[in-house]
Every structure is written in C-alpha cells, then in structure tokens.
Write an enzyme that holds these catalytic residues in place. Structure first.
Site, PDB file in Angstrom:
ATOM      1  N   ASN A  13       0.865  -1.176   0.000  1.00  0.00           N
ATOM      2  CA  ASN A  13       0.000   0.000   0.000  1.00  0.00           C
ATOM      3  C   ASN A  13       0.906   1.231   0.000  1.00  0.00           C
ATOM      4  OD1 ASN A  13      -1.742   2.097   0.575  1.00  0.00           O
ATOM      5  ND2 ASN A  13      -2.291   1.362   2.628  1.00  0.00           N
ATOM      6  N   LYS A  15       0.133   4.253  -0.215  1.00  0.00           N
ATOM      7  CA  LYS A  15      -0.479   5.440   0.412  1.00  0.00           C
ATOM      8  C   LYS A  15      -0.233   6.668  -0.484  1.00  0.00           C
ATOM      9  CE  LYS A  15      -0.037   3.133   4.805  1.00  0.00           C
ATOM     10  NZ  LYS A  15       0.098   3.195   6.260  1.00  0.00           N
ATOM     11  N   HIS A  99      -9.399   1.466   5.140  1.00  0.00           N
ATOM     12  CA  HIS A  99      -8.109   1.606   5.822  1.00  0.00           C
ATOM     13  C   HIS A  99      -8.279   2.562   7.001  1.00  0.00           C
ATOM     14  CE1 HIS A  99      -3.971   2.624   6.681  1.00  0.00           C
ATOM     15  NE2 HIS A  99      -3.626   1.525   6.036  1.00  0.00           N
ATOM     16  N   GLU A 101      -6.545   4.856   8.079  1.00  0.00           N
ATOM     17  CA  GLU A 101      -6.259   6.270   7.773  1.00  0.00           C
ATOM     18  C   GLU A 101      -7.464   6.944   7.130  1.00  0.00           C
ATOM     19  OE1 GLU A 101      -2.589   5.545   5.693  1.00  0.00           O
ATOM     20  OE2 GLU A 101      -1.674   4.918   7.588  1.00  0.00           O
ATOM     21  N   GLU A 169      -5.393  -4.916  10.631  1.00  0.00           N
ATOM     22  CA  GLU A 169      -4.342  -3.926  10.862  1.00  0.00           C
ATOM     23  C   GLU A 169      -4.601  -3.202  12.187  1.00  0.00           C
ATOM     24  OE1 GLU A 169      -2.362  -2.763   6.870  1.00  0.00           O
ATOM     25  OE2 GLU A 169      -4.019  -1.399   7.235  1.00  0.00           O
ATOM     26  N   GLY A 175       2.730   2.002  10.818  1.00  0.00           N
ATOM     27  CA  GLY A 175       3.742   3.050  10.702  1.00  0.00           C
ATOM     28  C   GLY A 175       4.498   3.342  11.983  1.00  0.00           C
ATOM     29  N   SER A 216       3.435  -2.397  10.275  1.00  0.00           N
ATOM     30  CA  SER A 216       4.879  -2.514  10.518  1.00  0.00           C
ATOM     31  C   SER A 216       5.459  -3.869  10.113  1.00  0.00           C
ATOM     32  CB  SER A 216       5.216  -2.191  11.977  1.00  0.00           C
ATOM     33  OG  SER A 216       4.893  -0.837  12.256  1.00  0.00           O
TER      34      SER A 216
HETATM   35  P1  PGA Z   1       2.973   0.134   7.588  1.00  0.00           P
HETATM   36  O1  PGA Z   1       1.484   0.380   7.030  1.00  0.00           O
HETATM   37  O2  PGA Z   1       3.462  -1.137   6.969  1.00  0.00           O
HETATM   38  O3  PGA Z   1       3.752   1.338   7.128  1.00  0.00           O
HETATM   39  O4  PGA Z   1       2.868   0.027   9.063  1.00  0.00           O
HETATM   40  C1  PGA Z   1       0.595  -0.689   6.861  1.00  0.00           C
HETATM   41  C2  PGA Z   1      -0.695  -0.187   6.273  1.00  0.00           C
HETATM   42  O5  PGA Z   1      -1.165   0.876   6.682  1.00  0.00           O
HETATM   43  O6  PGA Z   1      -1.286  -0.837   5.395  1.00  0.00           O
END
Ligand code: PGA
Length: 254
Positions: A13, A15, A99, A101, A169, A175, A216
């Site tokens: 992803n 983003k 997601h 976010e 997640e 992150g 992560s």
């Molecule tokens: P990350 O993000 O691997 O940077 O923790 C995962 C995600 O949001 O899909």
C-alpha cells in the site's frame, strides 16, 4: 500457514507516495521476481495517479495492482472521488477499503466501508477490507469485540473468498514499528475467521478467505508473522515503497 486454496497475498500500500519516477521501483521488483517463484501473489496499490502507467508497466508481469479507495457510486457529482468502475478500467483487480487512515482522516464509518466494498464487487474488483483496533481499545480488552463489530458492519452481502480479502491492521501498529506478538495476531485472525462464517456462506467458505496481517511488516519480521496460523499474507505500507524491502517481505514465501 495456508488455510485457503487461494495463495497468500503480499500487497503493498503506497499510500500518498509515488510519482512517475517511482515506477523504477516496480521495474526493480519485476527484476527481483524474475526467475523466483514465491508461494504467494504479489500486488502493489499505488495512488490513483499511477494506476494507468503502473498497469502498463505490470502488463508483462505476475504482479497485480490495486487501488487504495473508491467511492460507492458508479458516477456522478462527487468532486475528487473515483468510482470502482474507473479503477477497474486501469487494469487494477482490487481496491483497499476501510483503511484506518481513511476511517480517521475522512471519518469513514463501517456503513460507508460496506458501501465501498459493495461498489468494488459491483465493478468486479476484490475488496480488501481493513479492520483493526486502536491502542485504547486493545488496552481496554475490547479488541475482539471491535473486530466483530467492524466485520458485521463493513462487509456487504455477497462476500466470498474470491471477491473479498480481510486485512487485520491494528491501528497502533501502522507506521509505528510496533507489532502485536504472534500470539496476539493468532488470536485476532482466528476470531476474524470465526466471525467471517456468518458473513460468507458458512465455515467452509470462511476458511478460504484470505486474512492479511498489516502494521509494521518488515523484512526482518515477515517470516515470523506470515507463519502465524490463519495469516494468509501481508498488507505492507512503508516497506513496500522500496523494491529491496518489499522483496525482503515477499521472501517469507520463498
Ligand atoms: P505500515 O502500514 O506497513 O507502514 O505500518 C501498513 C498499512 O497501513 O497498510
């Protein structure tokens, strides 16, 4: 461990990262994957602006492509939004919905996520539906309840193992460099698998739905996380941006 007859999926992803120059990473990944046969599917989910050019770049490869969001309607007066049907035209075969976010930045509720997932299905796309608890919810011992509520509310009618992938997640792991323990991942994924039975046509179909872990995932923890029971791949953010790191994660399936 594979508990499905679909191969596991490692999806990146990107983003809000990536310009045309970033397609060099796609070329590098293609090179790394040439001649190796990981026991997983590989997908990249770039921002909307890169869907068409990346789709062309991936034409001759086994790497699939997905988008990161869609509107629930097919067309109309929704400035700045993209319909699932538009995404399908780019060659993408999947779209991430719900997601954390988006749930946070755009106040998306389970109901909205459900409509978006239904739109993905309408357009013939796989809906990668994200769920996960916040740190406060985990500390309060509410993780499994939160997952149940999100599954009940975010999955539309008509979900099956071919058109739906769940991404677990934990919001606090995204992150941050933090990850749940393998035991915590196992508990969450087993619970999701159980809850899925009511949303797809029974336990047998639920057993085939891919449940990705995200948050992560890095080259140095991928193998351990991917080995957890009921984990059928990964949704990778930061570490999917560089071909070296992403390949390091895919290597968990080599
Ligand atoms: P990350 O993000 O691997 O940077 O923790 C995962 C995600 O949001 O899909």
């Amino acid at each position: 461990m594979t508990t499905t007859n679909f191969p596991p999926l490692v999806a990146g992803n990107w983003k809000m990262n990536g310009t045309l120059a970033s397609l060099a990473e796609v070329d590098a990944l293609k090179e790394k994957l040439a001649g190796v046969n990981p026991a997983c599917d590989v997908m990249i989910c770039p921002p909307f602006t890169l869907l068409f050019p990346m789709g062309e770049r991936l034409n001759d490869s086994s790497i699939a492509m997905g988008a990161q969001d869609c509107h629930w309607e097919e067309k109309g007066a929704h400035t700045g939004d993209i319909a699932a049907e538009m995404i399908a035209e780019t060659g993408a075969t999947a779209v991430i919905v719900g997601h954390s976010e988006r749930r946070t930045d755009h106040h998306e509720t389970d109901e909205i996520v459900q409509k978006k997932a239904a739109a993905a299905h309408r357009a013939g796309l796989i809906a990668i539906i994200c769920i996960g608890e916040t740190i406060d919810e985990r500390k309060a011992g509410r993780t499994l309840d939160v997952l149940s509520t999100q599954i009940a509310g975010s999955l539309p009618e008509g979900c099956n193992a071919a058109n739906t992938i769940i991404a677990y997640e934990p919001v606090w792991a995204i992150g941050t460099g933090l990850t749940p323990t393998p035991e915590e991942v196992a508990e969450a994924h087993a619970h999701i698998r159980k809850e899925l039975a009511a949303k797809v046509s029974g336990e047998e179909e639920a057993a085939r739905v891919r449940i990705l872990y995200g948050g992560s995932v890095k080259p140095n923890n991928a193998k351990e996380l991917m080995a957890v029971e009921n984990v059928n791949g990964a949704l990778v953010g930061g570490a999917s941006l560089k071909a070296d790191d992403f390949f390091g994660i895919i290597s968990a399936y080599l």
